[in-house]
Design an enzyme around this catalytic site. Sequence first.
Site, mmCIF file in Angstrom:
data_model
loop_
_atom_site.group_PDB
_atom_site.id
_atom_site.type_symbol
_atom_site.label_atom_id
_atom_site.label_comp_id
_atom_site.label_asym_id
_atom_site.label_seq_id
_atom_site.Cartn_x
_atom_site.Cartn_y
_atom_site.Cartn_z
ATOM 1 N N GLU A 278 1.151 -1.303 0.012
ATOM 2 C CA GLU A 278 -0.099 -0.036 -0.033
ATOM 3 C C GLU A 278 1.128 1.254 0.245
ATOM 4 O O GLU A 278 2.241 0.944 0.455
ATOM 5 C CB GLU A 278 -1.012 0.117 1.270
ATOM 6 N N ALA A 292 -0.014 -11.730 -6.434
ATOM 7 C CA ALA A 292 -0.987 -11.737 -5.204
ATOM 8 C C ALA A 292 -1.839 -11.298 -4.469
ATOM 9 O O ALA A 292 -2.714 -11.650 -4.163
ATOM 10 C CB ALA A 292 -0.154 -13.113 -5.739
ATOM 11 N N TYR A 293 -0.681 -10.523 -4.224
ATOM 12 C CA TYR A 293 -1.055 -10.031 -3.138
ATOM 13 C C TYR A 293 -1.882 -8.415 -3.965
ATOM 14 O O TYR A 293 -2.879 -7.946 -2.500
ATOM 15 C CB TYR A 293 0.003 -8.695 -1.834
ATOM 16 N N GLN A 294 -1.876 -8.075 -4.921
ATOM 17 C CA GLN A 294 -3.016 -6.853 -4.630
ATOM 18 C C GLN A 294 -4.307 -7.558 -5.974
ATOM 19 O O GLN A 294 -5.487 -6.837 -6.157
ATOM 20 C CB GLN A 294 -2.226 -6.051 -6.241
#
Length: 387
Positions: A278, A292-294
């Site tokens: 972030e 993957a995180y987004q």
Amino acid sequence: MTSPLELAITAVSNSRYAFFKFISANDAGTTGGHQAGFYMPKSTVPLMFEDGPGIKGTNKDRLIQIKWQNEFTTDSRFIYYGKGSRNEYRLTRFGKGFPFLKEGNVGDLFILAQPEEDEYLAYVLQTDEEIEDFLNAFNLSPTDSNQLIEKSALTIDQCFQSYIEQLTVEFPKTIALAKQARTCFNQFKQVKPTDVLKHPDAILLDWVKSEYELFRALENNRYQELIKHPLGSVDNLVAIANTVLNRRKSRAGKSLEHHLEEVFYLHKLEFATQAKTEGKKKPDFLFPNETAYQDPLFQSKQLTLLAAKTTCKDRWRQILNEAHRIPKKHLFTLQQGISKNQLIEMQKANVQLVVPKAYKIAFPKEFRPQILSLGEFIAEVKAKQNN
């Protein structure tokens, strides 16, 4: 007023022998055992006893005076316990009200210097900044703890020397230095990739230590002519000293990350370094990757964050807001021991400590089951990625 950090650096620089260690739960008496005082490794015998080590089957002691923080003196004792099943050295007797062997001191840095045969100076450094500034002053790693501090130039390994002679820059980038240190260590110790798979904790410590030795050799090579001649003014001296210290800080801050990256690569983990989460937040390691995180459809429980900090007594809080999707934050450190109160705070903040397997014993006994070794962390991430 001169700070304990400055006094400690001066004392070590001017001493016959000097030693440092992280204060452990065992030292502070919080493990439930009957031991008293600071545990002293056998390697520090020259600092304790002029006539050599103790003999198994007998006890041996030496009464001394120690000046602490340049503020107060204790009538203390080095003792070797050799009777029965015991076989250990300790520094004991500090008097009532001694301030540095409390539970809150676990993880502090204890430094003992011997300027003269019967003179001892001791210092306790408590913040991450003080601890790291002391280590950087002598180009030491936390892996150099529990042994006498080597202040003179080390014998340069042929592999190190060959590398230094072939360099076309004054100081290579940290990632290149880390890679070369691993190459030299692996070559002379005949380390194979399978060894890293079996013993990641031990190999990582060896790599970190090897890089510090290579960097020492490089510094000695680069500055050997400079230190032979007068510097002209105090301003010149300060400028050069600042350059040296800043380079050490910069390298030490990245060194651990580079070696961890190699361990994860050899274990075939999927990961990203400095991936964006972030805003401007970029955790040291994100498993499996930024994509993957987004992706809101990617399950949060399959994500893992790992921060890497050489010491973390104070700085562990910096990682709390690095990835909002990952409630549990993992933190790898070379810190040897943290107080119970700090560990409780970490648990409440959902921070999971990861330390080299050999360092677990430095933490309070009741917290060790919740602390992961590097090998255990790798197994945990691998299990997620194989599901």
